[in-house]
Write an enzyme that holds these catalytic residues in place. Structure first.
Site, PDB file in Angstrom:
ATOM      1  N   LYS A 176       0.843  -1.197   0.000  1.00  0.00           N
ATOM      2  CA  LYS A 176       0.000   0.000   0.000  1.00  0.00           C
ATOM      3  C   LYS A 176       0.877   1.245   0.000  1.00  0.00           C
ATOM      4  O   LYS A 176       1.549   1.547   0.979  1.00  0.00           O
ATOM      5  CB  LYS A 176      -0.907   0.036   1.241  1.00  0.00           C
ATOM      6  CG  LYS A 176      -1.978   1.118   1.090  1.00  0.00           C
ATOM      7  CD  LYS A 176      -2.600   1.568   2.365  1.00  0.00           C
ATOM      8  CE  LYS A 176      -1.830   2.633   3.070  1.00  0.00           C
ATOM      9  NZ  LYS A 176      -1.727   3.922   2.334  1.00  0.00           N
ATOM     10  N   GLU A 252      10.935   1.525   9.654  1.00  0.00           N
ATOM     11  CA  GLU A 252      11.842   2.634   9.354  1.00  0.00           C
ATOM     12  C   GLU A 252      11.047   3.910   9.598  1.00  0.00           C
ATOM     13  O   GLU A 252      10.145   4.242   8.824  1.00  0.00           O
ATOM     14  CB  GLU A 252      12.337   2.522   7.907  1.00  0.00           C
ATOM     15  CG  GLU A 252      13.150   1.247   7.715  1.00  0.00           C
ATOM     16  CD  GLU A 252      13.681   1.017   6.310  1.00  0.00           C
ATOM     17  OE1 GLU A 252      13.086   1.554   5.359  1.00  0.00           O
ATOM     18  OE2 GLU A 252      14.670   0.294   6.170  1.00  0.00           O
ATOM     19  N   CYS A 286      13.758  11.394   5.626  1.00  0.00           N
ATOM     20  CA  CYS A 286      13.885  11.028   7.043  1.00  0.00           C
ATOM     21  C   CYS A 286      15.283  11.289   7.574  1.00  0.00           C
ATOM     22  O   CYS A 286      15.478  11.446   8.762  1.00  0.00           O
ATOM     23  CB  CYS A 286      13.522   9.564   7.214  1.00  0.00           C
ATOM     24  SG  CYS A 286      14.486   8.513   6.103  1.00  0.00           S
ATOM     25  N   GLU A 388      10.207  16.040  15.143  1.00  0.00           N
ATOM     26  CA  GLU A 388      10.507  16.045  13.712  1.00  0.00           C
ATOM     27  C   GLU A 388       9.567  17.020  12.993  1.00  0.00           C
ATOM     28  O   GLU A 388       8.354  16.948  13.162  1.00  0.00           O
ATOM     29  CB  GLU A 388      10.302  14.637  13.138  1.00  0.00           C
ATOM     30  CG  GLU A 388      10.627  14.541  11.669  1.00  0.00           C
ATOM     31  CD  GLU A 388      10.301  13.167  11.072  1.00  0.00           C
ATOM     32  OE1 GLU A 388       9.177  12.669  11.278  1.00  0.00           O
ATOM     33  OE2 GLU A 388      11.178  12.597  10.389  1.00  0.00           O
TER      34      GLU A 388
HETATM   35  P1  NAD Z   1       2.743   8.229   7.713  1.00  0.00           P
HETATM   36  O1  NAD Z   1       3.116   7.426   8.893  1.00  0.00           O
HETATM   37  O2  NAD Z   1       1.737   9.306   7.876  1.00  0.00           O
HETATM   38  O3  NAD Z   1       2.209   7.302   6.537  1.00  0.00           O
HETATM   39  C1  NAD Z   1       2.981   6.258   6.018  1.00  0.00           C
HETATM   40  C2  NAD Z   1       2.076   5.181   5.475  1.00  0.00           C
HETATM   41  O4  NAD Z   1       1.357   4.588   6.560  1.00  0.00           O
HETATM   42  C3  NAD Z   1       1.030   5.674   4.489  1.00  0.00           C
HETATM   43  O5  NAD Z   1       0.911   4.720   3.460  1.00  0.00           O
HETATM   44  C4  NAD Z   1      -0.231   5.743   5.340  1.00  0.00           C
HETATM   45  O6  NAD Z   1      -1.413   5.602   4.596  1.00  0.00           O
HETATM   46  C5  NAD Z   1      -0.035   4.560   6.249  1.00  0.00           C
HETATM   47  N1  NAD Z   1      -0.760   4.605   7.527  1.00  0.00           N
HETATM   48  C6  NAD Z   1      -1.057   5.699   8.276  1.00  0.00           C
HETATM   49  N2  NAD Z   1      -1.699   5.327   9.406  1.00  0.00           N
HETATM   50  C7  NAD Z   1      -1.807   3.975   9.376  1.00  0.00           C
HETATM   51  C8  NAD Z   1      -2.372   3.008  10.247  1.00  0.00           C
HETATM   52  N3  NAD Z   1      -2.938   3.351  11.409  1.00  0.00           N
HETATM   53  N4  NAD Z   1      -2.308   1.701   9.902  1.00  0.00           N
HETATM   54  C9  NAD Z   1      -1.720   1.319   8.745  1.00  0.00           C
HETATM   55  N5  NAD Z   1      -1.169   2.200   7.873  1.00  0.00           N
HETATM   56  C10 NAD Z   1      -1.201   3.506   8.180  1.00  0.00           C
HETATM   57  O7  NAD Z   1       4.117   8.821   7.152  1.00  0.00           O
HETATM   58  P2  NAD Z   1       4.291   9.820   5.941  1.00  0.00           P
HETATM   59  O8  NAD Z   1       3.802  11.161   6.390  1.00  0.00           O
HETATM   60  O9  NAD Z   1       3.768   9.207   4.693  1.00  0.00           O
HETATM   61  O10 NAD Z   1       5.888   9.852   5.797  1.00  0.00           O
HETATM   62  C11 NAD Z   1       6.708  10.736   6.480  1.00  0.00           C
HETATM   63  C12 NAD Z   1       7.341  10.054   7.684  1.00  0.00           C
HETATM   64  O11 NAD Z   1       8.062   8.914   7.260  1.00  0.00           O
HETATM   65  C13 NAD Z   1       8.347  10.930   8.402  1.00  0.00           C
HETATM   66  O12 NAD Z   1       8.193  10.760   9.784  1.00  0.00           O
HETATM   67  C14 NAD Z   1       9.679  10.350   7.958  1.00  0.00           C
HETATM   68  O13 NAD Z   1      10.764  10.591   8.840  1.00  0.00           O
HETATM   69  C15 NAD Z   1       9.357   8.910   7.859  1.00  0.00           C
HETATM   70  N6  NAD Z   1      10.305   8.214   6.968  1.00  0.00           N
HETATM   71  C16 NAD Z   1      11.209   7.359   7.509  1.00  0.00           C
HETATM   72  C17 NAD Z   1      12.138   6.726   6.689  1.00  0.00           C
HETATM   73  C18 NAD Z   1      13.165   5.788   7.244  1.00  0.00           C
HETATM   74  O14 NAD Z   1      13.766   5.065   6.450  1.00  0.00           O
HETATM   75  N7  NAD Z   1      13.409   5.754   8.534  1.00  0.00           N
HETATM   76  C19 NAD Z   1      12.118   6.966   5.318  1.00  0.00           C
HETATM   77  C20 NAD Z   1      11.173   7.845   4.814  1.00  0.00           C
HETATM   78  C21 NAD Z   1      10.259   8.458   5.642  1.00  0.00           C
END
Ligand code: NAD
Length: 489
Positions: A176, A252, A286, A388
């Site tokens: 997804k 991650e 990130c 963050e």
């Molecule tokens: P997010 O957590 O809002 O969403 C990520 C994914 O999770 C999306 O596909 C979303 O639809 C899904 N999601 C949200 N709530 C959910 C739930 N309750 N159950 C299942 N799925 C759910 O993150 P974002 O805003 O898309 O991305 C930004 C974040 O990602 C930042 O915090 C960034 O630091 C982090 N990030 C980390 C890495 C890493 O490798 N550590 C890499 C890229 C981004």
């Protein structure tokens, strides 16, 4: 209107629920996305199970590697389609999408095909008291059906980073993508279809998190493992969901990364590197440095040089090859980032540069832009120094001496990445090793060898992916122990 459909059991599937995919450059609608309901997610998981139990789960290493190479080839053949899709979904500049997102997306399949072909198995000989011995060896098997949930900041790169090793290990996946960036994932489904990946091996479902496809994946008893990239808070919700069925998770998550700049650094290269480390992808990586610690003798010069470079950044249309910064991903995310700008003001920050919404007098004024921003003057305890922000902003603060820099850089509940700038080789190693992070860069940032471990500690994640670390996460290992009677003749 373009339609982004689900891809389940080798077929593109419509839904009667839809949402809009917006272009963050100007807020225009790119496509209508078909949201998967619970029945669709369940049918994707069931298709995955059939695939793993069928020929795919038993295919030779050579056979699976060949398919992964074909996927990479087809992605490269459709490079421009992926490039256009990624630029319009995220607004990121051509200079970035064409050199990082798309090529690295394809490279993930190639790298994991190579690793698959060379992955070693463990073997131990155990001598026994009665003169016999045992041979132990490890067999690698697929986990089953893996749920993959990915974010919007590097949509193709981070999705394929998980899909490629999962398929290499013989799993099926239900993936997804973020609701903000469904375009390149849909193209990837087309690629899978074109190159003949067997039905059910790669399934794509679109939707949101709570009460939508994300939650339907993570709460399903029939998903064998979950791999997730996204916010730390979402990680904890997914961990709760996964706990009911006790399954492997790989997370991650977010970061609040430090950069440490010593007075003995190569100044010009450091400024060049730090401009990338703070502003690449509008700060929406990130790994970006939001807390920059600079040794006092060069602090003023560093702030002035960054501000000077920021004044010539080009906030352009993605297709403009001179553009080096795009918008934020959505109006909600921009509100969050602007909220932190307000908070920084309330917490006493000085805005050296940026801090506002830019005015273009064209369609970009309907997009989700903010200025590149540099602030100073906050205490290490300020919320803007602990949470963050995930935007084009950094806070720069002076330090005196190595131990102070290490202590302040490590004073965070996150533990993802650090970048250290110095020409003293001893200090470089000493400080890098002292960082409580999964990734410590010296005189570089976001320089990746895909065979190395990637991940973070604390609020930044659980586990490591990359190279053999991915192979181990996406495999079930069975140790076979054989008792061998008698010694060698
Ligand atoms: P997010 O957590 O809002 O969403 C990520 C994914 O999770 C999306 O596909 C979303 O639809 C899904 N999601 C949200 N709530 C959910 C739930 N309750 N159950 C299942 N799925 C759910 O993150 P974002 O805003 O898309 O991305 C930004 C974040 O990602 C930042 O915090 C960034 O630091 C982090 N990030 C980390 C890495 C890493 O490798 N550590 C890499 C890229 C981004």
């Amino acid at each position: 209107m373009k339609q982004f459909r689900n891809y389940i059991d080798g077929r593109f599937v419509d839904s009667d629920r839809h949402f809009d995919d917006l272009n963050p450059v100007d807020g225009s609608v790119i496509a209508r996305v078909h949201e998967a309901d619970r029945a669709m997610v369940d049918s994707a998981i069931a298709a995955g199970r059939r695939a793993v139990n069928g020929p795919w789960g038993k295919m030779s290493v050579e056979g699976r590697a060949k398919i992964l190479y074909r996927i990479a080839d087809e992605m490269e053949r459709r490079f421009d389609d992926f490039l256009d899709a990624e630029m319009s979904d995220t607004g990121k500049p051509h200079a970035m999408a064409s050199t990082i997102d798309v090529p690295r997306g394809a490279a993930n399949f190639r790298v994991f095909a190579d690793i698959l072909k060379t992955a070693p198995l463990e073997a131990y000989r155990t001598d026994l008291a009665d003169g016999a011995h045992a041979i132990n060896y490890t067999v690698r098997k697929p986990l089953g059906v893996v749920g993959i949930i990915s974010p919007w900041n590097l949509p193709l790169l981070l999705l394929t980073w998980k899909v490629a090793p999962a398929l290499a290990c013989g799993n099926a996946v239900v993936a997804k993508p973020s609701e903000e960036t469904p375009a390149t994932a849909t193209l990837l489904a087309e690629v899978m279809d074109t190159v003949g990946v067997p039905a059910g091996v790669f399934n794509l479902v679109h939707g949101f998190g709570p009460e939508s496809a994300g939650e339907f994946i993570t709460t399903s008893a029939d998903i064998d493992a979950i791999t997730f990239t996204g916010e730390s808070r979402t990680g904890s919700a997914i961990m709760r969901a996964a706990a009911d069925h006790v399954k492997p998770i790989s997370f991650e998550l977010g970061g609040k990364n430090a950069a440490i700049v010593f007075a003995d650094c190569d100044f010009d290269k450091t400024i060049e590197g730090m401009m990338r480390a703070v502003f690449l992808n509008s700060g929406q990586v990130c790994l970006c440095s939001e807390r920059v610690f600079v040794e006092r003798p060069i602090y003023e010069r560093f702030v002035a040089a960054m501000a000077e470079r920021m004044s010539s950044m080009k906030l352009g249309w993605p297709g403009d090859k001179a553009s080096n910064m795009g918008p934020l991903i959505s109006s909600e995310h921009r509100d969050k980032v602007l909220g932190y700008f307000e908070l920084a003001r309330a917490e006493g920050a000085t805005f050296v540069a940026g801090g506002r919404v830019p005015k273009f007098n064209d369609a970009r004024d309907q997009g989700f832009w903010v200025e590149p921003t540099l602030i100073t003057g906050l205490s290490d305890q300020a919320r803007c120094m602990r949470e963050e922000i995930f935007g084009p902003i950094c806070h720069v603060t002076p330090f005196d001496g190595e131990s102070e820099a290490i202590a302040r850089a490590n004073d965070t509940r996150y533990g993802l990445a650090a970048t250290i700038w110095t020409t003293n080789v001893h200090r470089a190693h000493r400080v890098a090793e002292s960082m409580k992070v999964g990734l410590a860069w010296v005189n570089s940032w976001f320089l990746r060898d895909l065979r190395t471990p990637f991940g973070g500690s604390g609020l930044s994640g659980i586990g490591r992916e990359g190279g053999m670390h991915s192979m181990n996460f996406y495999s079930e290992l069975t140790n076979v122990c054989v008792r061998v009677e008698g010694g060698a003749a």
